[in-house]
Design an enzyme around this catalytic site. Structure first.
Site, short mmCIF file in Angstrom:
data_model
loop_
_atom_site.label_atom_id
_atom_site.label_comp_id
_atom_site.label_asym_id
_atom_site.label_seq_id
_atom_site.Cartn_x
_atom_site.Cartn_y
_atom_site.Cartn_z
N LYS A 1 -7.06 -13.77 -6.99
CA LYS A 1 -8.03 -14.47 -5.98
C LYS A 1 -9.38 -13.50 -6.02
O LYS A 1 -9.43 -12.48 -6.00
CB LYS A 1 -7.51 -14.33 -4.60
N LYS B 1 -13.38 -8.82 -2.71
CA LYS B 1 -14.16 -7.77 -2.70
C LYS B 1 -13.68 -6.31 -3.34
O LYS B 1 -14.39 -5.73 -3.53
CB LYS B 1 -14.93 -7.33 -1.27
N LYS C 1 0.84 -1.01 -0.07
CA LYS C 1 0.04 -0.01 -0.06
C LYS C 1 0.92 1.37 -0.01
O LYS C 1 0.63 2.29 -0.80
CB LYS C 1 -0.97 0.01 1.30
#
Ligand code: TRP
Length: 343
Positions: A203, A206, A122
């Site tokens: 994968k 969401k 990140k």
């Protein structure tokens, strides 16, 4: 790391999930919750909703977070996690998690925390990262160590966090004397890894576009549409071959997992038939699972008082264990114990 086989009812099992969405997707269920349901019968089990972790990145609106926490509990119940067998609780209901986390933070080198992939990726992408995201894995270590858990059933993506947990347990034990059980990750070898329907190299998640994700609370029509539009592969033959046919193989994994079969056996049923027949069968099987699941979630959500009661009972089971560990740790570290005065 050893995925030691489950042993006995005295084996303590602990795991957590973040309440970061309104609906689990089928990958969450098959990769995590389903495993919990089978483990609860012959182990001493603790499952919690990591609501403290859920504010480390893009904290949701308070009302949304509250609703997600309730939704997450309702989904555990719908999946078959049974509060008679499992302690189900919210992380924020047990203050010991953050109390222990502080001590573990002081045992963790700054560089060590900064090397954890979630944080590193990140920050490398230039996203705004909080100090909470930096210390996320240390809070997770506290979640586990505070219960003296032996086994932590998680997906492959959590392996690094469990490694850190083991390191911190050993570091503390070496410095202050034997205090913590050094836990094992329990990553089932055959754990179904469900991939995104639109990008079967990634994968299911969401955070990817919704078209590739089968949310268990999606409307049956939406589920069916997503499956019919799933990316397939060249050719026409239905065969389990994750390298040459990742899209078709992913559908076979889903079908097998939901119907209790194996991908190869599932493929054999489509001998001489094409991708259309496979998609139809997957859609039927997924809807047959998701529809009653959603009905159970809605029923549980209709009684928030009962959900809060389940959480209260879970926290009552968890808190004394957590408190005993924190007291022991604080004592070993050298904090002066508060004098207990009769009132
Ligand atoms: N990091 C885990 C995840 O995102 C959630 C989690 C928090 C967890 N604390 C935990 C999992 C302790 C196992 C044990 O899936």
């Amino acid at each position: 790391m050893a995925s030691t086989a489950p042993t006995s009812s005295s084996t303590r099992v602990l795991s957590g999930i973040q309440p970061t969405s309104m609906s689990q997707h089928i990958g969450n269920y098959l990769g995590a919750t389903k495993q919990w349901v089978t483990m609860q019968h012959d182990h001493d089990v603790f499952f919690f909703l990591a609501d403290l972790h859920a504010i480390t990145a893009d904290p949701p609106e308070p009302a949304v977070l509250r609703q997600r926490s309730h939704q997450a509990v309702a989904q555990l119940l719908a999946a078959g996690v049974d509060p008679e067998h499992s302690a189900i609780f919210l992380q924020s209901h047990v203050p010991g998690h953050t109390q222990l986390s502080w001590v573990l933070e002081c045992l963790t080198a700054y560089g060590e925390a900064g090397r954890m992939t979630q944080f590193k990726d990140k920050s490398a992408r230039g996203e705004r990262v909080s100090v909470g995201l930096l210390t996320y894995p240390i809070l997770q270590a506290a979640d586990i160590l505070i219960y003296q858990a032996h086994q932590v059933p998680v997906g492959e993506d959590q392996r690094q966090h469990i490694e850190l947990t083991r390191d911190l347990a050993q570091r503390f034990n070496t410095r202050y004397g034997d205090t913590f059980v050094v836990p094992d990750a329990f990553i089932p070898k055959a754990s179904a890894k469900i991939l995104d329907l639109q990008d079967p190299t990634a994968k299911m998640s969401k955070s990817l576009p919704d078209a590739g994700t089968l949310n268990l609370l999606d409307d049956p029509k939406v589920l069916t549409k997503k499956i019919k539009r799933a990316v397939t592969d060249d050719g026409t033959e239905v065969r389990f071959d994750p390298v040459a046919k990742p899209g078709v193989s992913n559908l076979l994994v889903i079908l097998a997992a939901v119907t209790g079969s194996t991908p190869d056996a599932a493929a054999a049923q489509f001998d001489g038939q094409g991708y259309g027949a496979l998609k139809m069968a997957v859609a039927d099987a997924v809807v047959a699972f998701a529809e009653p699941f959603a009905a159970r979630v809605h029923e549980a959500m209709s009684d928030p008082g009962e959900l809060d009661l389940i959480l209260a009972r879970g926290a009552e089971r968890a808190r004394p264990i957590a408190e005993a560990t924190v007291n022991d740790v604080y004592d070993r570290v050298g904090f002066v114990p508060p004098l207990a005065r009769p009132r």
